[in-house]
Design a protein around this motif. Structure first.
Motif, PDB file in Angstrom:
ATOM      1  N   ALA A  44      -1.873  -0.348  -8.103  1.00  0.00           N
ATOM      2  CA  ALA A  44      -1.256  -0.633  -6.804  1.00  0.00           C
ATOM      3  C   ALA A  44       0.253  -0.411  -6.826  1.00  0.00           C
ATOM      4  O   ALA A  44       0.834   0.061  -5.851  1.00  0.00           O
ATOM      5  CB  ALA A  44      -1.570  -2.065  -6.378  1.00  0.00           C
ATOM      6  N   ALA A  45       0.884  -0.727  -7.946  1.00  0.00           N
ATOM      7  CA  ALA A  45       2.340  -0.541  -8.043  1.00  0.00           C
ATOM      8  C   ALA A  45       2.704   0.938  -7.942  1.00  0.00           C
ATOM      9  O   ALA A  45       3.688   1.304  -7.290  1.00  0.00           O
ATOM     10  CB  ALA A  45       2.859  -1.132  -9.350  1.00  0.00           C
ATOM     11  N   ASP A  46       1.903   1.808  -8.582  1.00  0.00           N
ATOM     12  CA  ASP A  46       2.150   3.251  -8.497  1.00  0.00           C
ATOM     13  C   ASP A  46       1.965   3.744  -7.070  1.00  0.00           C
ATOM     14  O   ASP A  46       2.707   4.597  -6.596  1.00  0.00           O
ATOM     15  CB  ASP A  46       1.218   4.026  -9.427  1.00  0.00           C
ATOM     16  N   ALA A  47       0.965   3.223  -6.381  1.00  0.00           N
ATOM     17  CA  ALA A  47       0.715   3.631  -4.996  1.00  0.00           C
ATOM     18  C   ALA A  47       1.892   3.234  -4.114  1.00  0.00           C
ATOM     19  O   ALA A  47       2.362   4.026  -3.290  1.00  0.00           O
ATOM     20  CB  ALA A  47      -0.567   2.988  -4.476  1.00  0.00           C
ATOM     21  N   THR A  48       2.395   2.022  -4.288  1.00  0.00           N
ATOM     22  CA  THR A  48       3.540   1.562  -3.504  1.00  0.00           C
ATOM     23  C   THR A  48       4.782   2.386  -3.831  1.00  0.00           C
ATOM     24  O   THR A  48       5.508   2.819  -2.936  1.00  0.00           O
ATOM     25  CB  THR A  48       3.813   0.075  -3.786  1.00  0.00           C
ATOM     26  N   SER A  49       5.001   2.623  -5.104  1.00  0.00           N
ATOM     27  CA  SER A  49       6.153   3.414  -5.528  1.00  0.00           C
ATOM     28  C   SER A  49       6.071   4.835  -4.974  1.00  0.00           C
ATOM     29  O   SER A  49       7.061   5.386  -4.482  1.00  0.00           O
ATOM     30  CB  SER A  49       6.216   3.447  -7.052  1.00  0.00           C
ATOM     31  N   VAL A  79       0.851   9.119  -5.368  1.00  0.00           N
ATOM     32  CA  VAL A  79       0.454   8.795  -3.999  1.00  0.00           C
ATOM     33  C   VAL A  79      -1.039   8.995  -3.784  1.00  0.00           C
ATOM     34  O   VAL A  79      -1.728   8.156  -3.228  1.00  0.00           O
ATOM     35  CB  VAL A  79       1.252   9.648  -2.989  1.00  0.00           C
ATOM     36  N   HIS A  80      -1.565  10.139  -4.250  1.00  0.00           N
ATOM     37  CA  HIS A  80      -2.946  10.495  -3.937  1.00  0.00           C
ATOM     38  C   HIS A  80      -3.975   9.985  -4.937  1.00  0.00           C
ATOM     39  O   HIS A  80      -5.135   9.774  -4.583  1.00  0.00           O
ATOM     40  CB  HIS A  80      -3.061  12.015  -3.791  1.00  0.00           C
ATOM     41  N   VAL A  81      -3.567   9.786  -6.188  1.00  0.00           N
ATOM     42  CA  VAL A  81      -4.476   9.277  -7.205  1.00  0.00           C
ATOM     43  C   VAL A  81      -3.712   8.286  -8.075  1.00  0.00           C
ATOM     44  O   VAL A  81      -3.476   8.519  -9.251  1.00  0.00           O
ATOM     45  CB  VAL A  81      -5.022  10.441  -8.078  1.00  0.00           C
ATOM     46  N   PRO A  82      -3.310   7.151  -7.497  1.00  0.00           N
ATOM     47  CA  PRO A  82      -2.504   6.198  -8.270  1.00  0.00           C
ATOM     48  C   PRO A  82      -3.333   5.499  -9.346  1.00  0.00           C
ATOM     49  O   PRO A  82      -4.531   5.283  -9.188  1.00  0.00           O
ATOM     50  CB  PRO A  82      -2.037   5.195  -7.209  1.00  0.00           C
ATOM     51  N   ASP A  83      -2.649   5.169 -10.439  1.00  0.00           N
ATOM     52  CA  ASP A  83      -3.309   4.432 -11.515  1.00  0.00           C
ATOM     53  C   ASP A  83      -3.462   2.957 -11.169  1.00  0.00           C
ATOM     54  O   ASP A  83      -4.363   2.287 -11.660  1.00  0.00           O
ATOM     55  CB  ASP A  83      -2.512   4.559 -12.818  1.00  0.00           C
TER      56      ASP A  83
END
Length: 134
Positions: free
Chosen positions: A82-87, A76-80
């Motif tokens: 966009a997909a990680d951020a959404t997940s 959430v805070h340091v996503p690799d």
């Protein structure tokens, strides 16, 4: 002898401040810490350490839960990407809704033990209505 493991020298620097979690016991005349989790204070997510007493029952180690919590926070805070951020955002939303449902369930369960309010009908409103029915 966990503290004499070679990988510790690679993970920590001399005079590092560390946080440690584990069961402290005494054995063979020494104070011991079984299953210790050791993390450097420089890791901003270190204070998040889930400890679940039932984890042994389901064969889930505290370290596994610790890693999952760190992975979720980083997603959430340091996503690799966009997909990680959404997940990660979806996971936080799910967790928040789950906590709300659990809290409401606890309140509902607590309310079951409270006595109900008893209302004595006077008929002042229902009697004229019933009389007006055909």
């Amino acid at each position: 002898m966990q503290f004499q493991q070679p990988w510790l020298a690679q993970r920590f620097r001399r005079d590092d401040l560390v946080l440690m979690w584990g069961d402290v016991t005494e054995g063979e005349g020494f104070i011991q810490m079984g299953g210790a989790l050791i993390a450097p204070m420089r890791d901003a997510t270190v204070p998040f350490v889930p400890v679940y007493p039932q984890s042994d029952k389901h064969q889930v180690s505290t370290w596994t839960l610790h890693r999952a919590a760190l992975d979720a926070l980083r997603a959430v805070h340091v996503p690799d990407n966009a997909a990680d951020a959404t997940s990660g955002r979806d996971r936080l939303a799910y967790d928040e809704l789950l906590r709300i449902q659990l809290a409401m369930g606890v309140q509902r369960h607590a309310a079951l033990t409270l006595p109900a309010v008893v209302h004595a009908p006077t008929g002042r409103l229902t009697r004229p209505w019933l009389d007006s029915l055909p």
